[in-house]
Design a protein around this motif. Sequence first.
Motif, PDB file in Angstrom:
ATOM      1  N   ASP A 125       0.809  -1.214   0.000  1.00 29.34           N
ATOM      2  CA  ASP A 125       0.000   0.000   0.000  1.00 29.34           C
ATOM      3  C   ASP A 125       0.846   1.270   0.000  1.00 29.34           C
ATOM      4  OD1 ASP A 125      -2.374  -1.587   0.347  1.00 29.34           O
ATOM      5  OD2 ASP A 125      -1.772  -1.834   2.432  1.00 29.34           O
ATOM      6  N   ILE A 126       1.954   1.218   0.712  1.00 32.89           N
ATOM      7  CA  ILE A 126       2.824   2.373   0.898  1.00 32.89           C
ATOM      8  C   ILE A 126       4.246   1.951   0.570  1.00 32.89           C
ATOM      9  CG2 ILE A 126       3.706   4.069   2.565  1.00 32.89           C
ATOM     10  CD1 ILE A 126       0.736   4.424   2.074  1.00 32.89           C
ATOM     11  N   ARG A 127       4.983   2.832  -0.128  1.00 34.70           N
ATOM     12  CA  ARG A 127       6.375   2.548  -0.456  1.00 34.70           C
ATOM     13  C   ARG A 127       7.250   3.715   0.010  1.00 34.70           C
ATOM     14  NH1 ARG A 127       2.988   0.372  -3.918  1.00 34.70           N
ATOM     15  NH2 ARG A 127       2.476   2.382  -4.838  1.00 34.70           N
ATOM     16  N   LEU A 128       8.146   3.428   0.945  1.00 35.29           N
ATOM     17  CA  LEU A 128       9.105   4.399   1.443  1.00 35.29           C
ATOM     18  C   LEU A 128      10.472   3.995   0.915  1.00 35.29           C
ATOM     19  CD1 LEU A 128       7.852   4.507   5.164  1.00 35.29           C
ATOM     20  CD2 LEU A 128       7.077   5.917   3.231  1.00 35.29           C
ATOM     21  N   ASN A 184       6.034   6.923  -1.747  1.00 37.91           N
ATOM     22  CA  ASN A 184       5.374   7.943  -0.922  1.00 37.91           C
ATOM     23  C   ASN A 184       6.352   8.924  -0.306  1.00 37.91           C
ATOM     24  OD1 ASN A 184       3.710   5.287  -0.803  1.00 37.91           O
ATOM     25  ND2 ASN A 184       2.247   6.893  -0.351  1.00 37.91           N
ATOM     26  N   ALA A 185       7.601   8.498  -0.135  1.00 36.94           N
ATOM     27  CA  ALA A 185       8.623   9.365   0.443  1.00 36.94           C
ATOM     28  C   ALA A 185       9.990   8.803   0.095  1.00 36.94           C
ATOM     29  CB  ALA A 185       8.460   9.467   1.962  1.00 36.94           C
ATOM     30  N   VAL A 186      10.983   9.696   0.049  1.00 35.04           N
ATOM     31  CA  VAL A 186      12.371   9.302  -0.194  1.00 35.04           C
ATOM     32  C   VAL A 186      13.212   9.818   0.969  1.00 35.04           C
ATOM     33  CG1 VAL A 186      14.360   9.485  -1.734  1.00 35.04           C
ATOM     34  CG2 VAL A 186      12.039   9.381  -2.691  1.00 35.04           C
ATOM     35  N   HIS A 187      14.023   8.927   1.549  1.00 37.29           N
ATOM     36  CA  HIS A 187      14.823   9.284   2.719  1.00 37.29           C
ATOM     37  C   HIS A 187      16.289   8.908   2.496  1.00 37.29           C
ATOM     38  CE1 HIS A 187      11.174  10.023   5.030  1.00 37.29           C
ATOM     39  NE2 HIS A 187      10.721   8.833   4.706  1.00 37.29           N
ATOM     40  N   PRO A 188      17.220   9.579   3.171  1.00 33.88           N
ATOM     41  CA  PRO A 188      18.605   9.109   3.153  1.00 33.88           C
ATOM     42  C   PRO A 188      18.659   7.663   3.628  1.00 33.88           C
ATOM     43  CG  PRO A 188      18.452  11.286   4.171  1.00 33.88           C
ATOM     44  CD  PRO A 188      17.049  10.812   3.977  1.00 33.88           C
TER      45      PRO A 188
END
Length: 262
Positions: A125-128, A184-188
Amino acid sequence: MTSLDEEVLFDVRDRVAYITLNRPESRNALSQAVVARLSEVFTEAAEDNEVWAIVVTGAGDRAFCAGGDLKELNRIAQEGGRFPVPMTGTERNLFELVLEIGKPVIASLNGPAVAGGFELALACDIRLAAEHASIGMPEAKRGMGANFATVLLPRLVPRSVALTMLYLGDLMPPDEALRWGLVNAVHPAERLAEETELFVRRLVANAPLALRRYKEMATKGWELSVPAALRLNVGPNPYLSEDREEGVRAFLEKRPPQWTGK
């Protein structure tokens, strides 16, 4: 612990099931045994009432999942064995199983999600994503079919974008994937695990029956007309639940709710 248990780690902590592909030396590729084990643990998490959400990730930082184990597939073909074709055989398709789980499923992309690995992420459902976690379907470069992605991608992004990804087989960088809503978001990379945990903890702080209702309604009403979807009654009914009573009381009393899932 068996070898297969070591290749797919499964743990439940504080309402969350954590599933980890643990084959970093092969970029967490999906062997047939691993696919079968993933189906088992996803089913176990889906059926456990103490689990309110599921997180799936990969070990290491080289890949979330590189897709099917091509060495194994080549060996099967060379030996004249039955080549695994999607939606056939005695076992249910893993990606369809994940898609239809009636609980929130979060993919924490610790590296590139490619081919079947991308399809596994699409089923969530969600991809980080970590900053180096490119995504894509290079199946056309391998003579493969991308069965699940050909159905899901055109439902998630404009058809021309989906077909470009499928036709060319190029990998999409995470910032572009974010633009199209494929992540849904991109993080280090060094913060991804922490950010995933923060996200899932915010999620399971909410009423579990409401979360399950949202998942069931959103999934099963996807292609229905609006009038038909509005009359769709799937998943638990939160309106008549003890949790609804508790949620209202907690709000009026200005305290955190104590959910029971009833």
